[in-house]
Structure formats: structure tokens, C-alpha cells
Design a protein around this motif. Structure first.
Motif, PDB file in Angstrom:
ATOM      1  N   ASP A 192      20.868 -49.470  37.759  1.00 24.84           N
ATOM      2  CA  ASP A 192      20.829 -49.084  36.339  1.00 24.84           C
ATOM      3  C   ASP A 192      21.060 -50.295  35.449  1.00 24.84           C
ATOM      4  O   ASP A 192      21.246 -51.428  35.948  1.00 24.84           O
ATOM      5  N   THR A 193      21.056 -50.060  34.122  1.00 22.75           N
ATOM      6  CA  THR A 193      21.242 -51.173  33.176  1.00 22.75           C
ATOM      7  C   THR A 193      22.406 -50.933  32.212  1.00 22.75           C
ATOM      8  O   THR A 193      22.660 -51.754  31.336  1.00 22.75           O
ATOM      9  N   ALA A 194      23.061 -49.783  32.334  1.00 23.09           N
ATOM     10  CA  ALA A 194      24.146 -49.486  31.382  1.00 23.09           C
ATOM     11  C   ALA A 194      25.144 -48.566  32.054  1.00 23.09           C
ATOM     12  O   ALA A 194      24.744 -47.669  32.797  1.00 23.09           O
ATOM     13  N   ASN A 195      26.448 -48.774  31.808  1.00 19.20           N
ATOM     14  CA  ASN A 195      27.400 -47.980  32.584  1.00 19.20           C
ATOM     15  C   ASN A 195      27.639 -46.600  32.014  1.00 19.20           C
ATOM     16  O   ASN A 195      27.336 -46.316  30.862  1.00 19.20           O
ATOM     17  N   TYR A 201      24.214 -41.386  30.146  1.00 18.47           N
ATOM     18  CA  TYR A 201      24.744 -40.057  30.485  1.00 18.47           C
ATOM     19  C   TYR A 201      24.235 -39.580  31.846  1.00 18.47           C
ATOM     20  O   TYR A 201      24.811 -38.697  32.458  1.00 18.47           O
ATOM     21  N   GLN A 202      23.094 -40.108  32.290  1.00 18.49           N
ATOM     22  CA  GLN A 202      22.496 -39.646  33.552  1.00 18.49           C
ATOM     23  C   GLN A 202      22.910 -40.488  34.765  1.00 18.49           C
ATOM     24  O   GLN A 202      22.483 -40.205  35.884  1.00 18.49           O
ATOM     25  N   ASP A 203      23.741 -41.513  34.562  1.00 16.99           N
ATOM     26  CA  ASP A 203      24.064 -42.420  35.680  1.00 16.99           C
ATOM     27  C   ASP A 203      24.627 -41.672  36.891  1.00 16.99           C
ATOM     28  O   ASP A 203      24.223 -41.919  38.031  1.00 16.99           O
ATOM     29  N   VAL A 241      11.085 -34.851  35.052  1.00 14.85           N
ATOM     30  CA  VAL A 241      12.379 -34.525  35.664  1.00 14.85           C
ATOM     31  C   VAL A 241      13.449 -34.454  34.585  1.00 14.85           C
ATOM     32  O   VAL A 241      13.434 -35.239  33.636  1.00 14.85           O
ATOM     33  N   ASN A 242      14.363 -33.500  34.731  1.00 12.05           N
ATOM     34  CA  ASN A 242      15.563 -33.509  33.899  1.00 12.05           C
ATOM     35  C   ASN A 242      16.664 -34.156  34.736  1.00 12.05           C
ATOM     36  O   ASN A 242      17.193 -33.546  35.665  1.00 12.05           O
ATOM     37  N   ALA A 243      16.990 -35.385  34.414  1.00 16.00           N
ATOM     38  CA  ALA A 243      17.924 -36.153  35.248  1.00 16.00           C
ATOM     39  C   ALA A 243      19.379 -35.723  35.059  1.00 16.00           C
ATOM     40  O   ALA A 243      20.272 -36.298  35.671  1.00 16.00           O
ATOM     41  N   SER A 269      21.918 -54.015  35.627  1.00 16.41           N
ATOM     42  CA  SER A 269      20.913 -55.061  35.826  1.00 16.41           C
ATOM     43  C   SER A 269      19.941 -55.137  34.639  1.00 16.41           C
ATOM     44  O   SER A 269      18.725 -55.059  34.783  1.00 16.41           O
ATOM     45  N   GLY A 270      20.531 -55.289  33.427  1.00 18.32           N
ATOM     46  CA  GLY A 270      19.712 -55.523  32.226  1.00 18.32           C
ATOM     47  C   GLY A 270      19.974 -56.954  31.775  1.00 18.32           C
ATOM     48  O   GLY A 270      20.138 -57.847  32.611  1.00 18.32           O
ATOM     49  N   PHE A 271      20.020 -57.188  30.429  1.00 19.91           N
ATOM     50  CA  PHE A 271      20.375 -58.559  30.022  1.00 19.91           C
ATOM     51  C   PHE A 271      21.877 -58.688  29.834  1.00 19.91           C
ATOM     52  O   PHE A 271      22.517 -59.561  30.405  1.00 19.91           O
ATOM     53  N   ASP A 272      22.435 -57.809  28.971  1.00 20.81           N
ATOM     54  CA  ASP A 272      23.891 -57.842  28.853  1.00 20.81           C
ATOM     55  C   ASP A 272      24.420 -56.430  28.807  1.00 20.81           C
ATOM     56  O   ASP A 272      24.335 -55.817  27.736  1.00 20.81           O
ATOM     57  N   PRO A 273      24.907 -55.863  29.915  1.00 25.98           N
ATOM     58  CA  PRO A 273      25.178 -56.524  31.187  1.00 25.98           C
ATOM     59  C   PRO A 273      23.902 -56.848  31.966  1.00 25.98           C
ATOM     60  O   PRO A 273      22.876 -56.242  31.748  1.00 25.98           O
ATOM     61  N   ALA A 283       9.061 -41.334  36.035  1.00 25.76           N
ATOM     62  CA  ALA A 283       9.434 -39.941  35.731  1.00 25.76           C
ATOM     63  C   ALA A 283      10.379 -39.927  34.541  1.00 25.76           C
ATOM     64  O   ALA A 283      11.173 -40.849  34.348  1.00 25.76           O
ATOM     65  N   SER A 284      10.287 -38.887  33.730  1.00 30.08           N
ATOM     66  CA  SER A 284      11.187 -38.743  32.588  1.00 30.08           C
ATOM     67  C   SER A 284      11.177 -37.294  32.150  1.00 30.08           C
ATOM     68  O   SER A 284      10.432 -36.475  32.703  1.00 30.08           O
ATOM     69  N   ARG A 285      12.018 -36.978  31.151  1.00 25.40           N
ATOM     70  CA  ARG A 285      12.084 -35.600  30.673  1.00 25.40           C
ATOM     71  C   ARG A 285      10.746 -35.186  30.047  1.00 25.40           C
ATOM     72  O   ARG A 285      10.217 -34.127  30.293  1.00 25.40           O
ATOM     73  N   PHE A 339      17.434 -50.348  20.304  1.00 31.14           N
ATOM     74  CA  PHE A 339      17.327 -49.466  21.459  1.00 31.14           C
ATOM     75  C   PHE A 339      17.946 -48.150  21.057  1.00 31.14           C
ATOM     76  O   PHE A 339      18.278 -47.949  19.885  1.00 31.14           O
ATOM     77  N   ASN A 340      18.055 -47.229  21.991  1.00 27.51           N
ATOM     78  CA  ASN A 340      18.479 -45.864  21.678  1.00 27.51           C
ATOM     79  C   ASN A 340      19.550 -45.824  20.584  1.00 27.51           C
ATOM     80  O   ASN A 340      20.648 -46.342  20.763  1.00 27.51           O
ATOM     81  N   PRO A 341      19.262 -45.220  19.400  1.00 27.09           N
ATOM     82  CA  PRO A 341      20.186 -45.290  18.268  1.00 27.09           C
ATOM     83  C   PRO A 341      21.570 -44.721  18.563  1.00 27.09           C
ATOM     84  O   PRO A 341      22.577 -45.250  18.100  1.00 27.09           O
ATOM     85  N   GLY A 389      13.052 -42.624  33.206  1.00 24.36           N
ATOM     86  CA  GLY A 389      13.234 -43.002  31.798  1.00 24.36           C
ATOM     87  C   GLY A 389      11.970 -43.662  31.285  1.00 24.36           C
ATOM     88  O   GLY A 389      11.536 -44.680  31.836  1.00 24.36           O
ATOM     89  N   ALA A 390      11.376 -43.071  30.239  1.00 20.37           N
ATOM     90  CA  ALA A 390      10.113 -43.607  29.717  1.00 20.37           C
ATOM     91  C   ALA A 390      10.264 -44.021  28.261  1.00 20.37           C
ATOM     92  O   ALA A 390       9.406 -43.748  27.419  1.00 20.37           O
ATOM     93  N   GLY A 391      11.388 -44.695  27.933  1.00 23.45           N
ATOM     94  CA  GLY A 391      11.582 -45.244  26.596  1.00 23.45           C
ATOM     95  C   GLY A 391      11.084 -46.679  26.555  1.00 23.45           C
ATOM     96  O   GLY A 391      10.237 -47.086  27.371  1.00 23.45           O
ATOM     97  N   GLY A 392      11.639 -47.462  25.604  1.00 26.48           N
ATOM     98  CA  GLY A 392      11.222 -48.860  25.468  1.00 26.48           C
ATOM     99  C   GLY A 392      11.457 -49.641  26.757  1.00 26.48           C
ATOM    100  O   GLY A 392      10.579 -50.392  27.214  1.00 26.48           O
ATOM    101  N   VAL A 393      12.626 -49.450  27.366  1.00 28.70           N
ATOM    102  CA  VAL A 393      12.962 -50.208  28.582  1.00 28.70           C
ATOM    103  C   VAL A 393      12.119 -49.717  29.763  1.00 28.70           C
ATOM    104  O   VAL A 393      11.574 -50.526  30.535  1.00 28.70           O
ATOM    105  N   GLY A 394      11.964 -48.388  29.881  1.00 31.06           N
ATOM    106  CA  GLY A 394      11.150 -47.832  30.971  1.00 31.06           C
ATOM    107  C   GLY A 394       9.728 -48.375  30.928  1.00 31.06           C
ATOM    108  O   GLY A 394       9.128 -48.639  31.971  1.00 31.06           O
ATOM    109  N   ASN A 395       9.195 -48.552  29.718  1.00 29.54           N
ATOM    110  CA  ASN A 395       7.850 -49.106  29.569  1.00 29.54           C
ATOM    111  C   ASN A 395       7.776 -50.510  30.184  1.00 29.54           C
ATOM    112  O   ASN A 395       6.858 -50.826  30.947  1.00 29.54           O
TER     113      ASN A 395
END
Ligand code: NDP
Length: 397
Positions: A106-109, A88-90, A61-63, A141-145, A34-36, A184-186, A9-15
Motif C-alpha cells: 500500500d501507499t498510506a497507513n 480505510y481499506q488497508d 469490488v467493494n474493498a 510504498s508511495g513517495f512520502d511515505p 479493480a475498484s468500487r 489527492f483525495n480531499p 483503486g482507480a483514482g489518480g494514483v491507481g491510474n
């Protein structure tokens, strides 16, 4: 053998994760991002090299494809995969981790792309397979959660014999100067906010209409803000793991401007997740909206102001009622100057790096699928202060 870390994942969090892992290179060893879209990974890798003088590798990679993931895992042979793609990729990334014996974080369920519903059920169901593979699957393992769960575990360990109520209070007081944008992701953000609210009291989940319950909370270093009750995923694991709990709620601040835009978009169907026909093509309204809105990763440079996320907890100690408030304040501009991302990505990416560091350094050990509050909170709380997320506690007797 030297350590290897794979970030997906190379979005804001991946950075932020990539920057922070590079800043803790002793724990993470050789890092691959790695990211799409590989060009996004390369841009982050260039920035890290320019700012820190550290080289990281990149891959495409296409996860959504377990086969592609397994091929990448076999090539890189990572000790851990940090999943900061989308929820969606968890499951595919978890399954590839089991197959290849790689720790997972991960950071989101998990959320199904066609259903605006998120829960831990399918991730928890993989516990036996993680145990058999001898690896850790660390969820949220993000902030919330993430940090909010650790704050609760810390309160339980050091301040209470029994916790009775928890209110999680999340305020982003940043201003990016656009009339409307999500931090974050809209798609994930708007699906979460426009859904019904839910909280847990005396063993039952109670459903509320979106934005039906509001309280005004005085956030230190920010001020009083309207805060709305939402369902949030950490409540599902905290009701299982915090003893004596009678009630847990989650509140998030929204400005009147944000809510007005969201209501209009919802009323005209732009938040829809079902396909619609448009001039002979099929489009999903919320995905089209994502194309129109500013990329969250581009907000960093423009965002000013602070975030304040914390937990207000009441309960009993030595038979006496008490309450505490543990919170963390971050400054958008300060985060940007350190890692070129605003505070929402920063406060998610730093805890992801810390969770992975504690696993790689063998401080958090185990086999199976875990939520954050199941591990000793102390080393995590220490790392938060070291890695840029200073927290405070107010005891209110
Ligand atoms: P972004 O949308 O900015 O980035 C997501 C990244 O994942 C993009 O690089 C995207 O690639 C990549 N991606 C999407 N689908 C795939 C795929 N099939 N295969 C490979 N890569 C893929 O999101 P954020 O960085 O803002 O958020 C990342 C995660 O963090 C999300 O799961 C979000 O829910 C979570 N989060 C958690 C928080 C917490 O406190 N716990 C708070 C905020 C976010 P591409 O560019 O090609 O689309």
C-alpha cells in the motif's frame, strides 16, 4: 506459471500504477484493475490500450468487504495486490491477502473512518500472520511515505555511520488554476493538514498546533517556500529503524491562498467528520465538501509547475559531522503527457509500481510486514532513475 497483478483503486494514483505496471508488463504479467466504480477502471483501461496498445482487465469490488475481496482474489489468483484505494481499506485488503497467500503493498497507513488518526499499530500487528502465510506486506510504498524512507535508508547505508537528524521537505508548487482544490483525495488530505503537528526529538513525540511551526526552505528548481511542520506517517517507522536518530520532522509547503481557504472551511465546520442533519438527511461535512471540490484525478490536464520532495539529513561519518540533501523534482505537465496524471499522483504511483516490481522479481524478499527502509535501498534507487523519478544528492560538509 505466468504472473498476475491486482490493483485496487482507480483514482489518480491507481491510474499511474496501472499505466506503469503496463509499461513493465514483463514483471507484472496479467494486470487487473479493480475498484468500487468499474466505469473508472474501464476508462483507465481504455486509455492504456490507446496509448500503449496493452490490454488490462477490470473488475468491480467493494474493498470494505473481506468476503468480496476473497472472492475476487480466488477468481484472479494474483501474485500481488497493490492497494491504492483509501487508507480505510488497508486492513480488509491485508486480511484477504493473508487468507489467499497474496503479497500486499500500500501507499498510506490505516486510518479509521471515524477517527482522524493514523498509525501503523494495527498493520504491524499482522506481522505474524503475514510470516505464517509466507508473504510480504510492504507498507507505505508511495513517495512520502515511500521514497523518503528509501532516501533515509540509502543515506544510512552509504553516507553516515550515524544519522542524527532528518527533515523531510515536501513542496508541491503546481498550479491547477482553481481557487481551491486538493491534489489527492480531499478527505485524506484535509484531515492530515488540519490535524495537530507532531515531531520526534530525543525519544519523545512533541505536539504542535496546526501550522504553528514554519520554516522557509529553498527548494532546488522551485525556489524559497514557506514550509509547515505536520505529522506524517513515515516518521513512526523511521524512528524505529534509523540508528542513532535524535530528531525527525516533516514539513510541507502551502500557499497563503490554500491556508486561507482551509481556515475558512474549518471555521464553518466543513472539515467535520461527524454526521450532521441537513434537511432530513444525514451528511458528513468533509464528505460533502469532497463532492463539491474538483476531482483530483481531473487536475492533471490543468496543472503546471513542479514538485520537489526530499530529505535533509545530518549525522556523523568517521567521527566528522556532515549533512546531505537527497531530493527529486517532477514536472506536472511532463507527468501528464506520459501517463495522464499530475505529479502528485505520479510520484506516488511510480514508487508503488517499483515496490511491487522488486517483490515480484524476487529482489526484495522476506516474510512478514515491512516498511520501506527495512529493505536494501540500492535496487529501489536504481529503479527510480529508470522509471521516471530522477533524484539528486547534495553533500554539504
Ligand atoms: P482517489 O480518491 O482519487 O481514489 C481512490 C480510489 O479508491 C477511487 O477509485 C475509489 O473508488 C476507490 N475506493 C474507495 N473506497 C473503496 C472501496 N471501499 N472499495 C473499492 N474501491 C474503493 O485517491 P488517490 O488516488 O489520490 O489516492 C489513493 C491512495 O494513495 C490513498 O490512500 C492516498 O492516501 C494515497 N496517497 C499516498 C501518497 C504517498 O506519497 N504515500 C501521496 C498521495 C496519495 P470510487 O471512485 O468508487 O470512490
Amino acid at each position: 506459471m505466468s504472473r498476475k497483478t491486482l490493483i485496487i483503486g482507480a483514482g489518480g494514483v491507481g491510474n499511474v500504477v496501472a499505466f506503469k505496471c503496463a509499461m513493465n508488463i514483463k514483471s507484472f504479467g496479467e494486470i487487473t484493475l479493480a475498484s468500487r466504480t468499474i466505469s473508472k477502471c474501464n476508462k483507465i483501461a481504455d486509455n492504456i490500450e490507446k496509448k500503449l496498445g496493452i490490454k488490462i482487465k477490470t473488475a468491480s469490488v467493494n474493498a470494505d468487504s473481506i468476503d468480496e475481496l476473497i472472492e475476487l482474489f480466488k477468481k484472479i489468483k494474483p501474485n500481488i495486490v497493490i492497494n491504492v484505494a483509501l487508507p480505510y481499506q488497508d486492513l480488509t485488503i491485508m486480511d484477504a491477502s493473508i487468507e489467499c497467500g497474496v503479497h500486499y503493498l500500500d501507499t498510506a497507513n490505516y486510518e479509521h473512518p471515524d477517527m482522524a488518526k493514523f498509525e501503523y499499530k494495527e498493520q504491524w500487528a499482522r506481522d505474524d500472520r503475514f510470516k505464517k502465510a509466507g508473504i510480504i506486506g510492504l507498507l507505505g510504498s508511495g513517495f512520502d511515505p515511500g521514497v523518503t524512507n528509501v532516501f533515509c535508508a540509502y543515506a544510512q547505508k552509504h553516507y553516515f555511520d550515524e544519522i542524527e537528524t532528518i527533515d523531510i521537505l515536501d513542496c508541491n508548487d503546481g498550479d491547477h488554476g482553481y481557487p481551491f482544490a486538493t491534489n489527492f483525495n480531499p478527505e485524506i488530505n484535509l484531515r492530515e493538514v488540519s490535524a495537530n503537528g507532531r515531531y520526534w526529538e530525543n525519544g519523545e513525540w512533541i505536539e504542535t498546533k496546526p501550522m504553528e511551526v514554519m520554516l522557509v526552505w529553498d527548494y532546488p528548481e522551485v525556489g524559497k517556500r514557506d514550509s509547515y511542520l505536520l505529522y506524517h506517517e513515515e516518521m513512526e517507522s523511521l524512528v524505529k529503524h534509523i540508528k542513532g536518530l535524535k530528531r525527525i520532522r516533516f514539513f510541507m509547503t502551502f500557499s497563503e491562498k490554500y491556508l486561507t481557504h482551509m481556515r475558512c472551511l474549518e471555521n464553518v465546520g466543513m472539515l467535520g467528520i461527524d454526521e450532521v442533519e441537513h434537511n432530513g438527511c444525514k451528511i458528513i461535512p468533509i464528505q460533502f465538501l469532497k463532492t463539491l471540490l474538483p476531482d483530483p484525478a481531473s487536475l492533471g490536464e490543468r496543472t503546471k509547475g513542479k514538485t520537489n520532495i526530499g530529505v535533509y539529513i545530518t549525522g556523523l561519518k568517521d567521527g566528522v559531522k556532515k549533512s546531505i540533501y537527497i531530493y527529486q523534482v517532477s514536472d506536472h505537465e511532463k507527468c501528464y503527457s506520459e501517463v495522464m496524471s499530475q505529479a502528485v499522483s505520479y510520484t506516488t504511483g511510480v514508487p508503488a509500481m517499483i515496490g511491487a516490481k522488486l517483490i515480484l522479481d524476487n529482489i526484495w524478499q522476506g516474510k512478514g510486514v515491512f516498511n520501506m527502509e527495512q529493505f536494501d535501498p540500492d535496487p529501489f534507487m536504481e529503479e527510480l532513475n529508470i522509471q521516471g523519478l530522477l533524484w539528486k544528492i547534495k553533500e554539504i560538509d
